[in-house]
Design a protein around this motif. Structure first.
Motif, mmCIF file in Angstrom:
data_model
loop_
_atom_site.group_PDB
_atom_site.id
_atom_site.type_symbol
_atom_site.label_atom_id
_atom_site.label_comp_id
_atom_site.label_asym_id
_atom_site.label_seq_id
_atom_site.Cartn_x
_atom_site.Cartn_y
_atom_site.Cartn_z
ATOM 1 N N GLU A 1 -4.973 11.030 -5.961
ATOM 2 C CA GLU A 1 -5.037 9.776 -5.213
ATOM 3 C C GLU A 1 -4.454 9.957 -3.820
ATOM 4 N N THR A 2 -5.004 9.224 -2.862
ATOM 5 C CA THR A 2 -4.447 9.220 -1.511
ATOM 6 C C THR A 2 -3.995 7.828 -1.092
ATOM 7 N N LEU A 3 -4.440 6.797 -1.810
ATOM 8 C CA LEU A 3 -4.050 5.420 -1.484
ATOM 9 C C LEU A 3 -4.032 4.577 -2.747
ATOM 10 N N ILE A 4 -2.951 3.858 -2.939
ATOM 11 C CA ILE A 4 -2.839 2.886 -4.034
ATOM 12 C C ILE A 4 -2.402 1.575 -3.403
ATOM 13 N N THR A 5 -3.050 0.501 -3.785
ATOM 14 C CA THR A 5 -2.602 -0.819 -3.345
ATOM 15 C C THR A 5 -2.260 -1.634 -4.581
ATOM 16 N N TYR A 6 -1.218 -2.445 -4.437
ATOM 17 C CA TYR A 6 -0.864 -3.350 -5.523
ATOM 18 C C TYR A 6 -0.363 -4.663 -4.939
ATOM 19 N N GLN A 7 -0.402 -5.706 -5.762
ATOM 20 C CA GLN A 7 -0.025 -7.028 -5.310
ATOM 21 C C GLN A 7 1.269 -7.464 -5.992
ATOM 22 N N VAL A 8 2.080 -8.189 -5.226
ATOM 23 C CA VAL A 8 3.374 -8.690 -5.684
ATOM 24 C C VAL A 8 3.456 -10.171 -5.361
ATOM 25 N N ARG A 9 4.040 -10.940 -6.291
ATOM 26 C CA ARG A 9 4.271 -12.372 -6.042
ATOM 27 C C ARG A 9 5.748 -12.561 -5.671
ATOM 28 N N ALA A 10 5.968 -13.275 -4.567
ATOM 29 C CA ALA A 10 7.328 -13.569 -4.112
ATOM 30 C C ALA A 10 7.902 -14.722 -4.938
ATOM 31 N N SER B 1 0.849 -1.197 0.000
ATOM 32 C CA SER B 1 0.000 0.000 0.000
ATOM 33 C C SER B 1 0.875 1.234 0.000
ATOM 34 N N LEU B 2 0.496 2.196 -0.836
ATOM 35 C CA LEU B 2 1.175 3.479 -0.873
ATOM 36 C C LEU B 2 0.201 4.544 -0.390
ATOM 37 N N SER B 3 0.551 5.234 0.686
ATOM 38 C CA SER B 3 -0.252 6.352 1.191
ATOM 39 C C SER B 3 0.361 7.623 0.634
ATOM 40 N N ILE B 4 -0.468 8.438 -0.027
ATOM 41 C CA ILE B 4 0.006 9.615 -0.737
ATOM 42 C C ILE B 4 -0.645 10.853 -0.140
ATOM 43 N N GLU B 5 0.181 11.839 0.208
ATOM 44 C CA GLU B 5 -0.322 13.099 0.749
ATOM 45 C C GLU B 5 0.316 14.256 0.000
#
Length: 172
Positions: free
Chosen positions: A91-100, A46-50
């Motif tokens: 934007e204030t929040l971006i979520t992304y998924q990553v595979r290990a 998750s990226l919180s953006i301000e």
């Protein structure tokens, strides 16, 4: 010597415009659902953006980790060669998924650019280790494919150009 009322008004307006800009700096912080994913596990970032009205973020994943998906609009992301770029418009929040990968460790690193505020910065690194196991060889810098990569800000500029083109930028 005192200035005219018009001069004082202009100074006051300039002061009111500059003080908030100086007081409110852009920040981007990253949160991981786990720092020790299992082999092949998909986890969330998750990226919180301000403070960024128009800009972008480029995230660089450790070697072996792969981008899976995001909640961000498809026409405002670009994923390539271990990097994921997000164009930001309020934007204030971006979520992304990553595979290990099956094994390995490394850092997710990131940069941000605020086009309107004319500022940029880095996002502190977030360390990952599959099953909590550090691999000495993975902690040394590894080369990505020998293809020469564009600078991150060029990538952000390209994304913004795509957004404008898709929205019919400037058509009357």
């Amino acid at each position: 010597m005192r200035g005219s009322p018009a001069d004082r008004l202009i100074c006051l307006i300039l002061l009111l415009m500059l003080v908030p800009a100086a007081a409110w700096g852009a920040t981007v912080t990253r949160t991981l659902s786990t720092a020790e994913p299992g082999a092949g596990e998909v986890f969330e970032v998750s990226l919180s953006i301000e403070g960024i009205t128009l800009g972008g973020v480029v995230e660089t994943l450790p070697v072996g980790y792969s981008f899976v998906g995001t909640n961000h609009a498809d026409d405002r992301i670009l994923a390539r060669d271990g990097q994921v770029a997000f164009a930001l418009i309020n934007e204030t929040l971006i979520t992304y998924q990553v595979r290990a990968p099956s094994s390995g460790s490394g850092d997710i690193t990131g940069i941000w650019e605020d086009f309107l505020g004319e500022s940029n910065g880095t996002i502190p690194a977030s360390h990952l280790a599959v099953d909590g196991i550090e691999r000495e060889e993975e902690n040394t810098p590894q080369e990505r494919p020998t293809q020469e990569a564009a600078p991150p800000f060029a990538l952000l500029t390209a994304i913004v150009a795509l957004i404008i083109a898709r929205r019919g930028g400037g058509q009357r």
